[in-house]
Design an enzyme around this catalytic site. Structure first.
Site, mmCIF file in Angstrom:
data_model
loop_
_atom_site.group_PDB
_atom_site.id
_atom_site.type_symbol
_atom_site.label_atom_id
_atom_site.label_comp_id
_atom_site.label_asym_id
_atom_site.label_seq_id
_atom_site.Cartn_x
_atom_site.Cartn_y
_atom_site.Cartn_z
ATOM 1 N N CYS A 2 0.843 -1.192 0.000
ATOM 2 C CA CYS A 2 0.000 0.000 0.000
ATOM 3 C C CYS A 2 0.880 1.244 0.000
ATOM 4 C CB CYS A 2 -0.906 0.021 1.231
ATOM 5 S SG CYS A 2 -1.970 -1.432 1.365
ATOM 6 N N ARG A 27 1.744 1.041 -5.927
ATOM 7 C CA ARG A 27 1.778 0.207 -4.732
ATOM 8 C C ARG A 27 0.405 -0.350 -4.381
ATOM 9 N NH1 ARG A 27 6.469 0.734 -1.748
ATOM 10 N NH2 ARG A 27 5.410 -0.033 0.098
ATOM 11 N N GLY A 101 0.721 -3.383 5.674
ATOM 12 C CA GLY A 101 1.270 -4.514 6.393
ATOM 13 C C GLY A 101 0.212 -5.508 6.795
ATOM 14 N N LYS A 487 21.951 -19.279 -8.518
ATOM 15 C CA LYS A 487 22.160 -17.847 -8.318
ATOM 16 C C LYS A 487 23.650 -17.506 -8.370
ATOM 17 C CE LYS A 487 18.244 -16.200 -8.328
ATOM 18 N NZ LYS A 487 18.045 -17.202 -9.385
ATOM 19 N N GLU A 490 24.829 -17.679 -11.990
ATOM 20 C CA GLU A 490 24.303 -16.585 -12.800
ATOM 21 C C GLU A 490 25.021 -15.267 -12.532
ATOM 22 O OE1 GLU A 490 19.583 -17.209 -13.548
ATOM 23 O OE2 GLU A 490 20.178 -16.900 -11.468
ATOM 24 N N HIS A 506 27.740 -40.306 -3.240
ATOM 25 C CA HIS A 506 27.653 -41.055 -4.493
ATOM 26 C C HIS A 506 28.350 -40.331 -5.635
ATOM 27 C CE1 HIS A 506 24.969 -44.040 -2.788
ATOM 28 N NE2 HIS A 506 24.250 -43.068 -2.269
ATOM 29 N N LYS A 605 16.192 -11.624 -19.231
ATOM 30 C CA LYS A 605 15.162 -11.722 -18.199
ATOM 31 C C LYS A 605 14.077 -12.705 -18.594
ATOM 32 C CE LYS A 605 13.225 -10.781 -14.344
ATOM 33 N NZ LYS A 605 13.839 -11.356 -13.139
#
Length: 610
Positions: A2, A27, A101, A487, A490, A506, A605
């Site tokens: 918000c 928002r 919140g 991550k 990348e 293993h 992206k």
């Protein structure tokens, strides 16, 4: 998510509030409203829908004053409506509050206030806060700041709010922050507050960012802040000399870091309006499938690529445990080439941040052509994945600019958890208290997990020259090991592998030596003890261990070079917090190595070609 804006000064407040809300409408746009104190009374204007409707209402029914609050809402508790729009006024009509919140313990407080005679007219958790403040005003002789301080001691969850009262002898705004962002702006004789600097930059560039636990009072005399709601403190005044790109980044050095820190808010937005905590129900109106159809589902196929595929692996654990349906997880790029067995009893779920991933779209089309029912988990409204599906669970993560997905991943995990609860509910299963109570705590838990950022920075300094990393996890944490390794690859271009910890012996154990950092995810119950045994195996071969755990770090004394502690959640939600330090580690190491963390080489992206 918000938008909050407030002003106290010598200008007419309403045009300024509307201008600030226009900058914050991204928002939330379910509803909007403003409140001012005029001639000793609260005067409000609220509408359901976008800000333009509020402007029209105020043109017909103007209000005015020299201080007040404005809000644009993305619904969490209670559906979008004028009744549930902010500002919310207490039942004695002397306090008005705007809030961003989730108040986790709102039901307990609400029942207590109702027993004491306080009336509730909305479906929001916000009304609990405003009535609680008002109840303490009587005990604090009208002192609004004291009433707010007492109130925040009782609140559990994440919140940023601002409040005004007709009981104040002079103009004042009191605000509190625990989680969502809130900053204050200062100018000559003027005081501002907002949830985003973009709302203030036209009026001032002198700002103060509130810390978690802060309570602030804005008045004609100046500004006061209390840390933890108790100790007077001075927060640094900062001058924002931001260009348009810096404004977009919100002051963070990179979009990736900004998006990592946006996760508590993004998770709150994914949850918004979908859980009725009082009735213990989950609502997924956009799913497009009725209860009879869902009752006929016998299998699920989760279709995704890259990070979304890791989310699907976590989803398999969640859905099979909570719904007791078999789940297959497929790479979008491989699904149609294996001639999958699909019929109307199969629910195919395509998972994609952009909704334009070519391989995932092809897999979704293949499932649909073979007669399966098809839905999407997606972040982008109107994307191809949403157009070909019968229904959609939007993650509402907001724009994700960084190529390496962060907040899109964690919101996908939460969306899949919601899907599991919804399927359980629609198929006649009961939703237990622990299912929903744990869900309400997720945003705050992620905010707490972000506190490890400084510790992660030190780790990056020590390990950024490493050539290889190994990530280990068991059970539902195994996909998080895969995601942590992805991550790092990348962002930093370091070779990294994720493995089920039990499979280490293993093969991968042959690689371990004193130059191999091993990141071990040791969270959960019995599985954490199993991972601890694997750590012993690593240490026996001189491996360097970084442990991520929800336990006392002392339990890893002599075993791990570094222990990163994360909050404990229910087992099916634990992956959401486990991944946060791994995201930060990849980011910090990438920055140390001089990599372009927002636009890594050779990556895009959205992969829109096969």
């Amino acid at each position: 998510m918000c938008g909050i804006v407030g002003y106290l000064g010598h200008r007419e407040v309403v045009p300024l509030l509307l201008d600030g809300l226009a900058k914050l409408e991204y928002r939330g746009y379910d509803s909007a409203g403003v409140v001012v104190v005029d001639d000793g009374e609260l005067r409000t204007a609220k509408v359901e829908g976008k800000l333009e409707r509020l402007r029209a209402r105020l043109a017909q029914q103007p209000i005015s004053g020299l201080y007040g609050l404005g809000h644009t809402r993305w619904a969490t508790h209670g559906p979008p409506s004028e009744r549930n729009a902010h500002p919310v006024v207490d039942s004695r009509r002397r306090v008005a509050l705007i809030h961003n919140g989730i108040i986790e313990n709102f039901l307990d407080v609400k029942e207590r206030l109702q027993a004491a005679g306080w009336r509730f007219d909305t479906d929001t958790d916000t009304e609990v806060v405003v009535n609680l403040i008002s109840s303490y005003l009587e005990q604090e002789s009208g002192d609004l700041t004291a009433a707010v301080k007492r109130t925040v001691r009782e609140l559990e969850g994440m919140y940023a709010f601002a409040v005004i009262s007709t009981c104040s002898p002079a103009p004042e705004i009191v605000a509190a922050r625990q989680g969502p962002p809130l900053l204050l702006g200062l100018s000559d004789g003027e005081r501002f507050l907002a949830s985003d600097a973009s709302a203030l930059l036209a009026y001032t560039r002198e700002v103060i960012f509130l810390d978690n636990g802060d309570v602030a009072r804005l008045s004609e005399e100046g500004l006061r802040i209390w840390s933890g709601g108790e100790t007077p403190v001075e927060r640094p005044l900062q001058r924002l000399n931001w260009d348009p790109v810096q404004i977009e980044k919100g002051g963070y050095k990179h979009f990736m870091l900004k998006e990592i820190h946006e996760q508590p808010q993004a998770l709150q937005d994914t949850l918004a309006g979908r859980v009725d905590f009082e009735r213990r129900e989950v609502h997924l109106e956009g799913l497009g499938l009725d209860a009879a159809t869902l009752a006929g589902v016998e299998r699920l196929h989760l279709l995704a690529c890259g990070t979304s595929w890791h989310a699907a692996l976590v989803g398999k654990f969640i859905i099979e445990a909570l719904v007791r349906l078999p789940v297959e997880v497929d790479y979008g790029s491989e699904y149609r080439y294996r001639d999958p067995i699909v019929d109307p009893s199969v629910l195919a779920v395509g998972i994609s941040q952009s909704g334009e991933t070519a391989d995932t779209l092809s897999a979704m089309e293949a499932a649909k052509e073979r007669g399966g029912r098809l839905i999407a988990v997606c972040n982008v409204t109107g994307s191809q994945a949403t157009r070909i599906s019968e229904g959609v669970i939007y993650t509402h993560a907001g724009p994700e600019i960084g190529v390496a997905s962060t907040k899109a991943f964690t919101t996908q995990l939460e969306a899949l958890y919601l899907l599991a609860l919804y399927l359980r509910q629609q198929r006649g299963g009961r939703l237990a208290d622990e299912h929903l109570e744990a869900l309400a705590h997720v945003p705050q838990a992620v905010a707490e997990a972000l506190a490890c950022e400084e510790q992660i920075g030190e780790l990056a300094r020590r390990f950024f020259r490493a050539e290889n990393f190994l990530y280990l996890g068991r059970g539902i944490a195994y996909p998080i090991a895969l995601e942590g390794a992805l991550k790092l690859k990348e962002i930093s271009y370091i070779h990294a592998e994720g493995y089920p910890a039990g499979e280490m012996k293993h093969g991968p154990i042959a690689l371990i030596d004193e130059d191999m950092p091993v990141v071990a995810i040791a969270t959960g119950g019995q599985v954490a003890e199993k991972v601890k045994s694997n750590i012993h195996e690593v240490r026996a071969r001189d491996g360097v261990v970084i442990a991520v755990t929800d336990r006392d770090p002392a339990a890893f004394a002599g075993l791990a070079e570094e222990v990163i502690r994360v909050p404990r959640l229910s087992p099916h939600l634990q992956p959401i917090v486990d991944v946060v330090p791994l995201q930060l580690l990849a980011y910090a190491i990438g920055v140390r190595r001089g990599c372009d963390v927002d636009q890594p080489r050779n990556l895009a992206k959205s992969v829109t070609v096969e």
